[in-house]
Design a protein around this motif. Structure first.
Motif, mmCIF file in Angstrom:
data_model
loop_
_atom_site.group_PDB
_atom_site.id
_atom_site.type_symbol
_atom_site.label_atom_id
_atom_site.label_comp_id
_atom_site.label_asym_id
_atom_site.label_seq_id
_atom_site.Cartn_x
_atom_site.Cartn_y
_atom_site.Cartn_z
ATOM 1 N N HIS A 34 25.570 13.571 -1.140
ATOM 2 C CA HIS A 34 24.750 14.781 -1.079
ATOM 3 C C HIS A 34 25.154 15.601 0.138
ATOM 4 O O HIS A 34 25.339 15.057 1.226
ATOM 5 N N GLY A 35 25.286 16.907 -0.058
ATOM 6 C CA GLY A 35 25.515 17.799 1.063
ATOM 7 C C GLY A 35 26.975 17.953 1.448
ATOM 8 O O GLY A 35 27.812 17.103 1.148
ATOM 9 N N LEU A 36 27.259 19.080 2.107
ATOM 10 C CA LEU A 36 28.608 19.399 2.564
ATOM 11 C C LEU A 36 28.603 19.621 4.070
ATOM 12 O O LEU A 36 27.661 20.200 4.617
ATOM 13 N N GLU A 66 37.700 20.289 -8.235
ATOM 14 C CA GLU A 66 37.677 20.944 -9.537
ATOM 15 C C GLU A 66 36.396 21.746 -9.772
ATOM 16 O O GLU A 66 36.201 22.290 -10.861
ATOM 17 N N PHE A 67 35.547 21.840 -8.749
ATOM 18 C CA PHE A 67 34.255 22.523 -8.891
ATOM 19 C C PHE A 67 34.170 23.669 -7.881
ATOM 20 O O PHE A 67 34.047 23.441 -6.677
ATOM 21 N N PRO A 68 34.217 24.915 -8.362
ATOM 22 C CA PRO A 68 34.342 26.079 -7.473
ATOM 23 C C PRO A 68 33.226 26.242 -6.457
ATOM 24 O O PRO A 68 33.478 26.687 -5.328
ATOM 25 N N LEU A 69 31.988 25.919 -6.819
ATOM 26 C CA LEU A 69 30.888 26.202 -5.915
ATOM 27 C C LEU A 69 30.893 25.322 -4.670
ATOM 28 O O LEU A 69 30.342 25.696 -3.634
ATOM 29 N N LEU A 70 31.535 24.150 -4.742
ATOM 30 C CA LEU A 70 31.608 23.294 -3.563
ATOM 31 C C LEU A 70 32.497 23.939 -2.493
ATOM 32 O O LEU A 70 32.108 24.038 -1.326
#
Length: 289
Positions: free
Chosen positions: A139-141, A160-164
């Motif tokens: 969880h979290g960045l 592969e996930f743009p929003l991250l």
């Protein structure tokens, strides 16, 4: 200008702590001697610690990650010592860590000249991790402030996930570290294409480090394919295809470093003077939907 190094990391069997420690120290010394200040190893590089378990334990998918837990603190101390000794930033890949809630998470630590800066857990789990291995999502960045610039870490599938990557960009990241572990050419290209897309969308740099080679003694790391690469936005002052550097082979016979120079100030200039402003224009897309 900073010199970075991404390892095409061949999975090898090291059956004692001394053998593994000598291996990691010697490997990092090669990149340091080439002038690198930031070293990146791949996803699950730390799982090589399972070579020190009995053949039965390291050959069992779940028993192998349980068995390496007592080795994690000595491993962290080893990595911290290497970073301090050479005054470098070291992301030594990832490994599964037993968390306080009883779940295993795929964790990437970042070490600097003054010690550990923190960690980033993998957020998006592959089918293998979720359905067979029992690795839980994090969880979290985190954005890490370093003398080299602001860094983020996206582990393998996360790319592969743009929003991250967008969230990291919004928090000022100029460089994303992408440790990866893929067992097919298609898997490698999914992560690489994602890394290049994230560099284009956010006008930043992405450094990828993969596992390579065969490790029949490990059910988690048995087959590995990938190329190390440094990707930037294709724009003024950057390569036309966005590929700043790429290792030669998908499957070398031994670990090899891709060492290259990265001008983060030139990457930042693209965001101010480029042919396009994808990072700046990102919010507009939602207005057009």
């Amino acid at each position: 200008m900073i010199r970075v190094a991404a390892c095409q990391y061949a999975i090898e069997l090291h059956e004692t702590w001394e053998a593994y420690a000598d291996h990691l120290q010697g490997l990092c010394a090669e990149a340091v001697e080439a002038g690198a200040r930031l070293l990146l190893l791949p996803e699950y590089a730390g799982l090589v610690l399972s070579g020190q378990l009995t053949p039965e334990q390291r050959g069992d998918l779940k028993a192998s990650i349980a068995g390496i837990q007592p080795l994690i603190e000595p491993w962290k101390a080893l990595c911290a010592g290497l970073a301090k000794r050479w005054g470098i930033y070291l992301q030594p890949g990832t490994l599964p860590v037993l968390d306080s809630d009883g779940a295993y998470r795929n964790r990437a630590w970042l070490f600097g000249p003054k010690g550990a800066l923190g960690h980033q857990d993998k957020l998006m789990m592959t089918r293998f991790e979720r359905e067979q291995w029992g690795i839980a999502a994090g969880h979290g960045l985190t954005v890490f402030d370093t003398d080299l610039g602001r860094l983020g870490i996206l582990v393998c599938y996360d790319n592969e996930f743009p929003l991250l990557a967008r969230r990291l960009a919004e928090r000022g990241a100029d460089l994303i570290l992408a440790p990866s572990c893929t067992d097919t050419e298609a898997g490698y290209h999914r992560v690489r294409i994602g890394a290049q897309a994230r560099a284009l969308e956010n006008q930043l740099a992405v450094l990828q480090s993969p596992t390579v080679g065969l490790a029949p003694w490990s059910p988690a790391l048995d087959e590995n394919l990938g190329r190390a690469g440094l990707f930037v936005p294709p724009d003024r002052g950057m390569p036309g295809d966005g590929v700043m550097a790429l290792s030669e082979s998908l499957d070398p016979q031994c670990s090899r470093w891709l060492v290259c120079d990265l001008d983060l100030e030139a990457v930042r200039r693209v965001r101010q003077q480029g042919q396009v402003f994808t990072r700046r224009n990102w919010p507009e897309q939602f207005e057009r939907l």
